[in-house]
Motif scaffolding. Structure first.
Motif, PDB file in Angstrom:
ATOM      1  N   ARG A  28      -4.435  -0.868   3.853  1.00  0.00           N
ATOM      2  CA  ARG A  28      -2.057  -0.701   3.420  1.00  0.00           C
ATOM      3  C   ARG A  28      -1.546  -1.149   2.105  1.00  0.00           C
ATOM      4  O   ARG A  28      -0.473  -0.639   1.963  1.00  0.00           O
ATOM      5  CB  ARG A  28      -1.482  -0.315   4.859  1.00  0.00           C
ATOM      6  N   VAL A  29      -2.557  -2.231   2.636  1.00  0.00           N
ATOM      7  CA  VAL A  29      -1.479  -3.010   1.108  1.00  0.00           C
ATOM      8  C   VAL A  29      -2.181  -3.090  -0.289  1.00  0.00           C
ATOM      9  O   VAL A  29      -3.561  -2.809  -0.121  1.00  0.00           O
ATOM     10  CB  VAL A  29      -2.083  -4.087   1.507  1.00  0.00           C
ATOM     11  N   PRO A  30      -1.665  -2.682  -1.034  1.00  0.00           N
ATOM     12  CA  PRO A  30      -2.246  -2.682  -2.149  1.00  0.00           C
ATOM     13  C   PRO A  30      -2.966  -3.630  -3.153  1.00  0.00           C
ATOM     14  O   PRO A  30      -2.844  -4.683  -3.055  1.00  0.00           O
ATOM     15  CB  PRO A  30      -0.966  -2.418  -2.945  1.00  0.00           C
ATOM     16  N   ASP A  31      -3.802  -3.324  -3.907  1.00  0.00           N
ATOM     17  CA  ASP A  31      -4.740  -4.529  -4.264  1.00  0.00           C
ATOM     18  C   ASP A  31      -3.817  -5.414  -5.006  1.00  0.00           C
ATOM     19  O   ASP A  31      -4.778  -6.398  -4.856  1.00  0.00           O
ATOM     20  CB  ASP A  31      -5.835  -3.816  -5.066  1.00  0.00           C
ATOM     21  N   ARG A  32      -3.308  -5.711  -5.346  1.00  0.00           N
ATOM     22  CA  ARG A  32      -2.578  -6.085  -5.810  1.00  0.00           C
ATOM     23  C   ARG A  32      -1.939  -7.007  -5.567  1.00  0.00           C
ATOM     24  O   ARG A  32      -1.600  -8.390  -6.207  1.00  0.00           O
ATOM     25  CB  ARG A  32      -1.632  -5.904  -7.521  1.00  0.00           C
ATOM     26  N   PHE A  33      -1.669  -7.086  -4.063  1.00  0.00           N
ATOM     27  CA  PHE A  33      -1.131  -8.026  -2.827  1.00  0.00           C
ATOM     28  C   PHE A  33      -2.207  -8.811  -2.441  1.00  0.00           C
ATOM     29  O   PHE A  33      -1.543  -9.966  -1.586  1.00  0.00           O
ATOM     30  CB  PHE A  33      -0.139  -7.459  -2.563  1.00  0.00           C
TER      31      PHE A  33
END
Length: 125
Positions: A28-33
């Motif tokens: 659920r967390v975008p890769d960039r984060f």
């Protein structure tokens, strides 16, 4: 809890900004984060909790709190040392929080994840 966060202290005193626990949360967390840099910190608001606990317990002889602080002291000390060295500004006694999103000069509202106010809109300087 304080003990949980002290358990998250990594080598050199760094505490990750976020803990993404489990595959379901990670999806659920975008890769960039997901990737975190060991020179980026959230503001040390945990020190407010430590101070409050110390103030609350200074006049008691509560063995549980004494034991928690005794066990946490080395990690608190490492974390504070890391904050003092990694987040300091050019001028003594001042701090500069790192972590502004790469390429932020081109973005109108760049993410500054280390601010503790990730979603607070702010313009690019």
């Amino acid at each position: 809890s304080l003990a949980h966060w002290m358990g998250a202290v990594r080598g050199g005193g760094w505490i990750p900004r976020e803990e993404i626990l489990g595959d379901a949360a990670r999806r659920r967390v975008p890769d960039r984060f997901v990737k975190q840099a060991a020179d980026v910190a959230n503001p040390p608001t945990m020190l407010l909790v430590v101070q409050k606990l110390l103030d609350k317990t200074k006049d008691t002889e509560d063995e549980m709190f004494a034991e928690v602080f005794k066990r946490a002291y080395a990690r608190l000390d490492a974390w504070c040392g890391w904050l003092l060295s990694s987040q300091s500004a050019e001028k003594d006694g001042l701090f500069r929080w790192r972590g502004r999103e790469d390429g932020s000069e081109e973005l109108l509202h760049a993410n500054t994840l280390a601010s503790g106010l990730d979603d607070y809109p702010r313009a690019t300087p």
